[in-house]
Design a protein around this motif. Structure first.
Motif, PDB file in Angstrom:
ATOM      1  N   HIS A  80       0.815  -1.215   0.000  1.00 35.08           N
ATOM      2  CA  HIS A  80       0.000   0.000   0.000  1.00 35.08           C
ATOM      3  C   HIS A  80       0.848   1.264   0.000  1.00 35.08           C
ATOM      4  O   HIS A  80       0.330   2.363  -0.189  1.00 35.08           O
ATOM      5  CB  HIS A  80      -0.979  -0.013   1.178  1.00 35.08           C
ATOM      6  CG  HIS A  80      -0.331   0.072   2.519  1.00 35.08           C
ATOM      7  ND1 HIS A  80       0.153  -1.027   3.162  1.00 35.08           N
ATOM      8  CD2 HIS A  80      -0.107   1.133   3.337  1.00 35.08           C
ATOM      9  CE1 HIS A  80       0.659  -0.660   4.330  1.00 35.08           C
ATOM     10  NE2 HIS A  80       0.509   0.648   4.466  1.00 35.08           N
ATOM     11  N   PHE A  88      -7.117  -5.577 -11.945  1.00 33.36           N
ATOM     12  CA  PHE A  88      -7.113  -7.028 -11.755  1.00 33.36           C
ATOM     13  C   PHE A  88      -7.919  -7.725 -12.835  1.00 33.36           C
ATOM     14  O   PHE A  88      -8.782  -7.122 -13.484  1.00 33.36           O
ATOM     15  CB  PHE A  88      -7.688  -7.379 -10.383  1.00 33.36           C
ATOM     16  CG  PHE A  88      -6.779  -6.994  -9.257  1.00 33.36           C
ATOM     17  CD1 PHE A  88      -5.929  -7.917  -8.689  1.00 33.36           C
ATOM     18  CD2 PHE A  88      -6.766  -5.689  -8.774  1.00 33.36           C
ATOM     19  CE1 PHE A  88      -5.089  -7.560  -7.663  1.00 33.36           C
ATOM     20  CE2 PHE A  88      -5.920  -5.325  -7.750  1.00 33.36           C
ATOM     21  CZ  PHE A  88      -5.077  -6.256  -7.188  1.00 33.36           C
TER      22      PHE A  88
ATOM     23  N   TYR B 414      -9.855  -8.661  -3.823  1.00 33.63           N
ATOM     24  CA  TYR B 414     -10.447  -7.442  -3.244  1.00 33.63           C
ATOM     25  C   TYR B 414      -9.474  -6.784  -2.277  1.00 33.63           C
ATOM     26  O   TYR B 414      -9.238  -5.571  -2.335  1.00 33.63           O
ATOM     27  CB  TYR B 414     -11.739  -7.780  -2.496  1.00 33.63           C
ATOM     28  CG  TYR B 414     -12.889  -8.083  -3.397  1.00 33.63           C
ATOM     29  CD1 TYR B 414     -13.243  -7.202  -4.415  1.00 33.63           C
ATOM     30  CD2 TYR B 414     -13.635  -9.237  -3.235  1.00 33.63           C
ATOM     31  CE1 TYR B 414     -14.299  -7.483  -5.256  1.00 33.63           C
ATOM     32  CE2 TYR B 414     -14.700  -9.520  -4.066  1.00 33.63           C
ATOM     33  CZ  TYR B 414     -15.025  -8.644  -5.077  1.00 33.63           C
ATOM     34  OH  TYR B 414     -16.077  -8.926  -5.911  1.00 33.63           O
ATOM     35  N   ARG B 416      -6.304  -7.336  -2.103  1.00 31.28           N
ATOM     36  CA  ARG B 416      -5.126  -6.915  -2.862  1.00 31.28           C
ATOM     37  C   ARG B 416      -5.382  -5.584  -3.549  1.00 31.28           C
ATOM     38  O   ARG B 416      -4.528  -4.698  -3.542  1.00 31.28           O
ATOM     39  CB  ARG B 416      -4.780  -7.965  -3.907  1.00 31.28           C
ATOM     40  CG  ARG B 416      -4.077  -9.144  -3.308  1.00 31.28           C
ATOM     41  CD  ARG B 416      -3.556 -10.038  -4.396  1.00 31.28           C
ATOM     42  NE  ARG B 416      -2.684 -11.049  -3.825  1.00 31.28           N
ATOM     43  CZ  ARG B 416      -2.222 -12.088  -4.498  1.00 31.28           C
ATOM     44  NH1 ARG B 416      -2.548 -12.228  -5.765  1.00 31.28           N
ATOM     45  NH2 ARG B 416      -1.433 -12.956  -3.917  1.00 31.28           N
ATOM     46  N   ALA B 417      -6.572  -5.480  -4.156  1.00 30.03           N
ATOM     47  CA  ALA B 417      -6.907  -4.234  -4.837  1.00 30.03           C
ATOM     48  C   ALA B 417      -6.873  -3.080  -3.851  1.00 30.03           C
ATOM     49  O   ALA B 417      -6.307  -2.016  -4.136  1.00 30.03           O
ATOM     50  CB  ALA B 417      -8.287  -4.342  -5.480  1.00 30.03           C
ATOM     51  N   ALA B 418      -7.458  -3.300  -2.673  1.00 32.70           N
ATOM     52  CA  ALA B 418      -7.483  -2.232  -1.673  1.00 32.70           C
ATOM     53  C   ALA B 418      -6.067  -1.828  -1.303  1.00 32.70           C
ATOM     54  O   ALA B 418      -5.744  -0.640  -1.213  1.00 32.70           O
ATOM     55  CB  ALA B 418      -8.253  -2.702  -0.438  1.00 32.70           C
ATOM     56  N   LYS B 419      -5.208  -2.823  -1.106  1.00 30.56           N
ATOM     57  CA  LYS B 419      -3.828  -2.505  -0.727  1.00 30.56           C
ATOM     58  C   LYS B 419      -3.113  -1.756  -1.847  1.00 30.56           C
ATOM     59  O   LYS B 419      -2.403  -0.787  -1.617  1.00 30.56           O
ATOM     60  CB  LYS B 419      -3.071  -3.786  -0.384  1.00 30.56           C
ATOM     61  CG  LYS B 419      -3.446  -4.357   0.957  1.00 30.56           C
ATOM     62  CD  LYS B 419      -2.555  -5.533   1.289  1.00 30.56           C
ATOM     63  CE  LYS B 419      -2.978  -6.183   2.585  1.00 30.56           C
ATOM     64  NZ  LYS B 419      -2.253  -7.432   2.813  1.00 30.56           N
ATOM     65  N   SER B 420      -3.331  -2.231  -3.087  1.00 28.88           N
ATOM     66  CA  SER B 420      -2.647  -1.564  -4.191  1.00 28.88           C
ATOM     67  C   SER B 420      -3.153  -0.142  -4.352  1.00 28.88           C
ATOM     68  O   SER B 420      -2.470   0.712  -4.877  1.00 28.88           O
ATOM     69  CB  SER B 420      -2.842  -2.345  -5.483  1.00 28.88           C
ATOM     70  OG  SER B 420      -4.078  -2.007  -6.079  1.00 28.88           O
ATOM     71  N   LEU B 421      -4.379   0.109  -3.865  1.00 24.44           N
ATOM     72  CA  LEU B 421      -4.919   1.465  -3.968  1.00 24.44           C
ATOM     73  C   LEU B 421      -4.462   2.325  -2.793  1.00 24.44           C
ATOM     74  O   LEU B 421      -4.846   3.481  -2.696  1.00 24.44           O
ATOM     75  CB  LEU B 421      -6.448   1.419  -4.008  1.00 24.44           C
ATOM     76  CG  LEU B 421      -7.029   0.783  -5.269  1.00 24.44           C
ATOM     77  CD1 LEU B 421      -8.513   0.564  -5.132  1.00 24.44           C
ATOM     78  CD2 LEU B 421      -6.741   1.642  -6.485  1.00 24.44           C
ATOM     79  N   GLY B 422      -3.687   1.741  -1.897  1.00 27.33           N
ATOM     80  CA  GLY B 422      -3.089   2.554  -0.849  1.00 27.33           C
ATOM     81  C   GLY B 422      -3.620   2.290   0.546  1.00 27.33           C
ATOM     82  O   GLY B 422      -3.258   2.997   1.482  1.00 27.33           O
ATOM     83  N   ALA B 423      -4.477   1.278   0.700  1.00 33.51           N
ATOM     84  CA  ALA B 423      -5.029   1.028   2.025  1.00 33.51           C
ATOM     85  C   ALA B 423      -4.088   0.116   2.814  1.00 33.51           C
ATOM     86  O   ALA B 423      -3.564  -0.852   2.272  1.00 33.51           O
ATOM     87  CB  ALA B 423      -6.394   0.360   1.909  1.00 33.51           C
ATOM     88  N   SER B 424      -3.887   0.446   4.077  1.00 33.22           N
ATOM     89  CA  SER B 424      -3.091  -0.430   4.927  1.00 33.22           C
ATOM     90  C   SER B 424      -3.875  -1.718   5.151  1.00 33.22           C
ATOM     91  O   SER B 424      -5.068  -1.792   4.860  1.00 33.22           O
ATOM     92  CB  SER B 424      -2.807   0.250   6.253  1.00 33.22           C
ATOM     93  OG  SER B 424      -4.025   0.463   6.935  1.00 33.22           O
ATOM     94  N   THR B 427      -6.981  -1.029   7.182  1.00 34.20           N
ATOM     95  CA  THR B 427      -8.028  -0.317   6.436  1.00 34.20           C
ATOM     96  C   THR B 427      -8.665  -1.240   5.405  1.00 34.20           C
ATOM     97  O   THR B 427      -9.894  -1.246   5.246  1.00 34.20           O
ATOM     98  CB  THR B 427      -7.431   0.907   5.720  1.00 34.20           C
ATOM     99  OG1 THR B 427      -6.655   1.636   6.664  1.00 34.20           O
ATOM    100  CG2 THR B 427      -8.518   1.791   5.159  1.00 34.20           C
ATOM    101  N   ARG B 431     -12.563  -1.753   5.739  1.00 35.34           N
ATOM    102  CA  ARG B 431     -13.470  -1.138   4.762  1.00 35.34           C
ATOM    103  C   ARG B 431     -13.838  -2.057   3.612  1.00 35.34           C
ATOM    104  O   ARG B 431     -14.853  -1.851   2.941  1.00 35.34           O
ATOM    105  CB  ARG B 431     -12.845   0.151   4.226  1.00 35.34           C
ATOM    106  CG  ARG B 431     -12.801   1.212   5.314  1.00 35.34           C
ATOM    107  CD  ARG B 431     -12.613   2.589   4.764  1.00 35.34           C
ATOM    108  NE  ARG B 431     -13.483   2.871   3.621  1.00 35.34           N
ATOM    109  CZ  ARG B 431     -13.310   3.923   2.851  1.00 35.34           C
ATOM    110  NH1 ARG B 431     -12.334   4.757   3.078  1.00 35.34           N
ATOM    111  NH2 ARG B 431     -14.126   4.127   1.836  1.00 35.34           N
ATOM    112  N   ILE B 432     -13.025  -3.059   3.340  1.00 32.96           N
ATOM    113  CA  ILE B 432     -13.308  -3.911   2.177  1.00 32.96           C
ATOM    114  C   ILE B 432     -13.699  -5.325   2.593  1.00 32.96           C
ATOM    115  O   ILE B 432     -14.738  -5.841   2.209  1.00 32.96           O
ATOM    116  CB  ILE B 432     -12.091  -3.964   1.235  1.00 32.96           C
ATOM    117  CG1 ILE B 432     -11.686  -2.554   0.837  1.00 32.96           C
ATOM    118  CG2 ILE B 432     -12.395  -4.816   0.015  1.00 32.96           C
ATOM    119  CD1 ILE B 432     -12.782  -1.734   0.189  1.00 32.96           C
TER     120      ILE B 432
END
Lengths: 365, 517
Positions: A80, A88, B414, B416-424, B427, B431-432
């Motif tokens: 992150h 994806f 999901y 992974r996507a959140a993490k790649s978008l900057g979420a710790s 988070t 949130r996801i």
């Protein structure tokens, strides 16, 4: 676009990866990707291309070697904090959020102010022509629409690097072709660096600045699409990219730019030596189906001719596809344009076909 | 031309009707076939489960016993005002004499006493005592009164012939039923018991003279004469006789209770189960000292919620762990989760008894480790703590399984996507991942909560007095106090509460969002 190995925006240096401690999925990968480049990792499944992408994104760690982005090693940076956008395969749009909330998510976690956030979301949606879909849920959208939203979400926080993992795999052919161009145009407009993973070679050729062909954990060839297609460096690339006719033979004579090959059928052809050993070794001679001429009279001087027997004639609309038996190979394909003066052959006809020696490459057996 | 069009239209209409009929016929065949498949189970459940339960629940409002056993009394009390502190009149006492005389023979006097005792404690003994007491009451004047009129009144055969006249039976229904009852009990005939004569005396007072006279039967004249001479019986005082058996017969509360609970359907049990009772001015709360059930209902709810929450807190991480294991290993662990189901519920609960009691394993262990003093052993069983611990353990699989099955379907991409978008990681989870497990949380919670709220065995064994549930009270009333009406009322309320909660849940979460597998 020549890329200096030391100045690339993204660099893989001697990267290895194994999941089980026995088999290397990625073997000693060295790759440099320039800023603003569209690089495609192409290969069959299990070739290690997705693993490379996941290592770059931070979801897998390299067993050995270093990955650098913008000169800084990122092996120990959690995903992150890498600031890399990713699209994806199945879009991974959050189903419990609306389109707008999906797009706002990367901005929210970066504590972007509300006004700026809304403006960026709107701009990103307009960019993929999805303005007005803000309050929809992902499941209410078609595959193509979801694809656009996923794209917008990966771009909305303006990353320098965007990774795409077979993003068009779930779309039907027409939509896929359409989206290929859209992604390509977006890339040209925004100037971001894109690393794109696919197993579809047409997609790779259409969109990329350079294509890295993966097989067995290694890059088999890294080149621009035209180079890759016309000058494959080994038989795997020749087979994998586009259609190819191969004829097995033994090297008779070898000089700097010409190799004489005695085919298994006894004929001797000359070819460009690309990946051959020494005289007397086996080689695989490869010719693209569209570079073969069926009509002896139309051949330019200096062309090879060889006897062939028609096995099958297939009418495909824009092209004709003729299957021939050449030098013992029954699956020798020739593609010819559907022009008014084009000959239509029937099975059993014995003809002479030919090609230019420079279109014929002698590769590894 | 016009007829052609009309004909064509008509045939089209007929075609469409035919088509619909054909469709219906083919659909009906499908439905019948589907019904046949479930028919054996449906019939089995209907007969062995649904009907008995419906019958049981009906007992929460059913109240036939009073009007069945004391029909004359109930009729006589109709004119009596319960708000009045006066006692009912002599006719009522005569009625209850007749009723109880039959009831004692049928051995139903204690049953009606038990029923009324639920509403007004102490009445049971009153109805028990009448069996001996009534033999002492002198009712010979009633017998003599009718025998003096005509000796035929001694002959049950003659009386039966007279009462076979429908008009007469309609005019004096209680006497008719008393005679019929006597004749069933005494098939050899002879002189009827006194209750018949008391019943006749009571009924004749209010019977219409004109209608009596119209009867074309020999008995008619006698009855008219009897009605005229009835005041001669005024000196007989059954009220005093009853007061002599027990002074309580002189308390208006007793009569109030009889009158209030005389209808065949009653809200009494249901009121009782929410600590209320029927008062003179509608339902009222019982005295604080008599209140019990609301407290237990609330305790049941609170403890079930606590158990649900504990199961969720313990089960969520386990389900998460399971969902992120390779399939084969996940299946192995899942078997471990299900392992407790292979042992009897009783054994598991008893195991907790062994572990938690004061001389038990956990206390011993802590004493050995000097965490607690030997004299300061913790009381962990026979209270709410014990119930919550044991039930959380027992119900945990019902939380884990739905959670697991939902988590299994959430693709890793999901997060992974959140993490790649900057979420710790946190988070991304909050949130996801977490919102997408809501369906599992909902399913697991509903399942555990509904199972917990009606749980019986475990609270019974480890709950002591403070940790028991409403189901334990229901069981108590079914098997010990034998107040089935109250048990049914409590069960109905529990059933209603679950339905209400289910409805609320459906409104908030939506039952469509629940996934069990």
């Amino acid at each position: 676009m020549p890329i200096d190995a030391n100045t690339g925006f993204v660099r893989f240096e001697g990267v290895q990866k194994t999941y089980d401690g026995k088999v290397l999925v990625v073997k000693d990968l060295n790759l440099s990707i320039g800023k603003g480049e569209f690089l495609t990792m192409l290969g069959p499944s299990g070739s290690g291309k997705t693993t490379c992408l996941l290592m770059l994104a931070g979801f897998e760690t390299a067993t050995h070697g270093e990955i650098l982005v913008d000169g800084k090693p990122i092996n120990n940076i959690p995903p992150h904090k890498r600031g890399i956008g990713m699209v994806f395969q199945n879009y991974a749009l959050f189903p419990h959020m609306t389109v707008a909330e999906n797009l706002a998510f990367p901005l929210d976690v970066r504590s972007v102010g509300r006004d700026e956030r809304d403006a960026k979301v709107k701009r990103a949606l307009d960019m993929v022509q999805m303005g007005g879909f803000e309050s929809r849920r992902p499941l209410q959208l078609s595959g193509g629409q979801q694809q656009r939203i996923a794209l917008a979400r990966a771009l909305v926080f303006e990353p320098d690097l965007v990774l795409m993992d077979e993003p068009l795999g779930a779309l039907d052919k027409q939509l896929r072709e359409h989206m290929q161009f859209e992604i390509k145009h977006l890339h040209e407009r925004l100037g971001v660096t894109v690393v794109y993973v696919t197993h579809d070679q047409t997609e790779a050729l259409t969109m990329s600045d350079r294509v890295a062909v993966f097989d067995d954990g290694r890059i088999q060839q890294l080149a621009a699409p035209d180079h890759l297609y016309e000058m494959p460096e080994n038989s795997f690339v020749a087979q994998f990219i586009g259609e190819n006719n191969t004829l097995m033979g033994i090297v008779e004579e070898l000089s700097e730019d010409v190799a004489s090959v005695r085919l298994d059928g006894g004929e001797i052809v000359s070819a460009v030596p690309v990946n051959v050993g020494a005289v007397g070794e086996r080689t695989r001679v490869s010719v693209r189906p569209e570079r073969v001429e069926l009509d002896e009279r139309k051949l330019p001087s200096g062309a090879h001719t060889i006897a062939a027997e028609v096995q099958e004639f297939i009418y495909m609309g824009d092209i004709f596809r003729t299957r021939l038996k050449v030098a013992g190979n029954e699956d020798f394909i020739v593609k010819s344009r559907n022009a008014s003066n084009q000959t239509r052959l029937s099975p059993g006809e014995k003809i002479k076909i030919g090609w230019l020696p420079e279109d014929c490459r002698a590769l590894d057996a | 031309m016009v007829t052609d069009t009309a004909n064509r239209l008509r045939s089209q209409a007929e075609d469409s009707v035919n088509l619909r009929r054909k469709l219906n016929r083919s659909l009906r065949m499908q439905k019948v076939r589907a019904l046949l498949l479930i028919a054996p189970l449906l019939i089995f459940i209907l007969i062995s489960f649904l009907f008995p339960i419906a019958d049981m629940l009906f007992r929460s409002v059913e109240n036939k016993i009073v009007s069945q056993v004391l029909p004359r009394t109930v009729a006589s009390l109709q004119s009596w005002d319960p708000a009045n502190s006066d006692l009912p009149n002599e006719a009522t006492f005569r009625s209850i004499y007749a009723d109880l005389a039959i009831a004692v023979e049928q051995r139903r006097n204690t049953r009606v006493g038990t029923r009324l005792n639920y509403e007004s404690p102490g009445i049971a003994s009153l109805f028990r005592k009448v069996k001996r007491g009534m033999t002492k009451i002198d009712v010979s004047s009633f017998i003599n009164f009718f025998n003096d009129l005509d000796s035929n009144f001694r002959d049950s055969e003659w009386l039966a012939r007279e009462f076979s006249e429908p008009e007469l039976a309609k005019l004096l229904p209680f006497s008719a039923s008393a005679l019929e009852y006597w004749r069933v009990e005494n098939p050899e005939g002879g002189q009827p018991d006194s209750y018949l004569y008391v019943s006749l005396a009571v009924e004749l007072i209010s019977a219409s003279k004109a209608e009596l006279g119209e009867l074309e039967r020999p008995i008619a004249d006698f009855l008219v004469k009897a009605q005229e001479q009835l005041p001669r019986l005024d000196h007989v005082n059954l009220r005093d006789a009853f007061l002599e058996i027990d002074r309580k017969w002189g308390e208006p509360t007793v009569w109030r209770t009889i009158k209030m609970y005389s209808s065949t359907l009653t809200t009494g049990y249901l009121l009782n189960s929410i600590d209320m009772k029927k008062g003179l001015d509608g339902p009222e709360f019982r005295d604080d000292s008599e209140r019990l059930y609301i407290k237990i209902f609330i305790r049941t709810l609170v403890m079930s919620l606590t158990i649900t929450l504990c199961s969720l807190l313990l089960g969520y991480p386990v389900a998460y762990f399971l969902a992120h294991q390779p399939l084969r290993r996940a299946n192995l662990y899942l078997i471990l989760v299900l392992l407790p189901f292979w042992t009897s519920l009783l054994v598991r609960t008893s195991a907790w008894k062994v572990l938690l009691q004061q001389e038990g394993v956990i206390n011993d262990f802590m004493v050995v480790l000097r965490i607690i003093d030997d004299s300061g052993r913790l009381i962990m069983i026979n209270n709410q703590f014990g119930t919550i611990v044991a039930m959380t353990h027992i119900l945990l699989p019902f939380m884990i399984l739905p959670l697991f099955s939902v988590m299994k379907t959430i693709p890793e991409s999901y997060v992974r996507a959140a993490k790649s978008l900057g979420a710790s990681s946190w988070t991304a989870f909050r949130r996801i991942y977490f919102p997408q497990t809501m369906a599992g949380i909902g399913a697991g919670s509903v399942l555990v909560f509904i199972l917990a709220i009606g749980y019986y065995i475990t609270p019974e064994l480890v709950g002591g007095t403070k940790g028991t549930f409403i189901s334990n009270r229901i069981a108590y009333h079914i098997s010990s106090s034998l107040n089935w009406g109250l048990a049914a009322a409590l069960a109905s309320l529990l059933f209603g509460a679950v339905l209400v909660l289910y409805w609320v849940y459906d409104r908030i979460v939506g039952i469509d969002n629940v996934k069990l597998g």
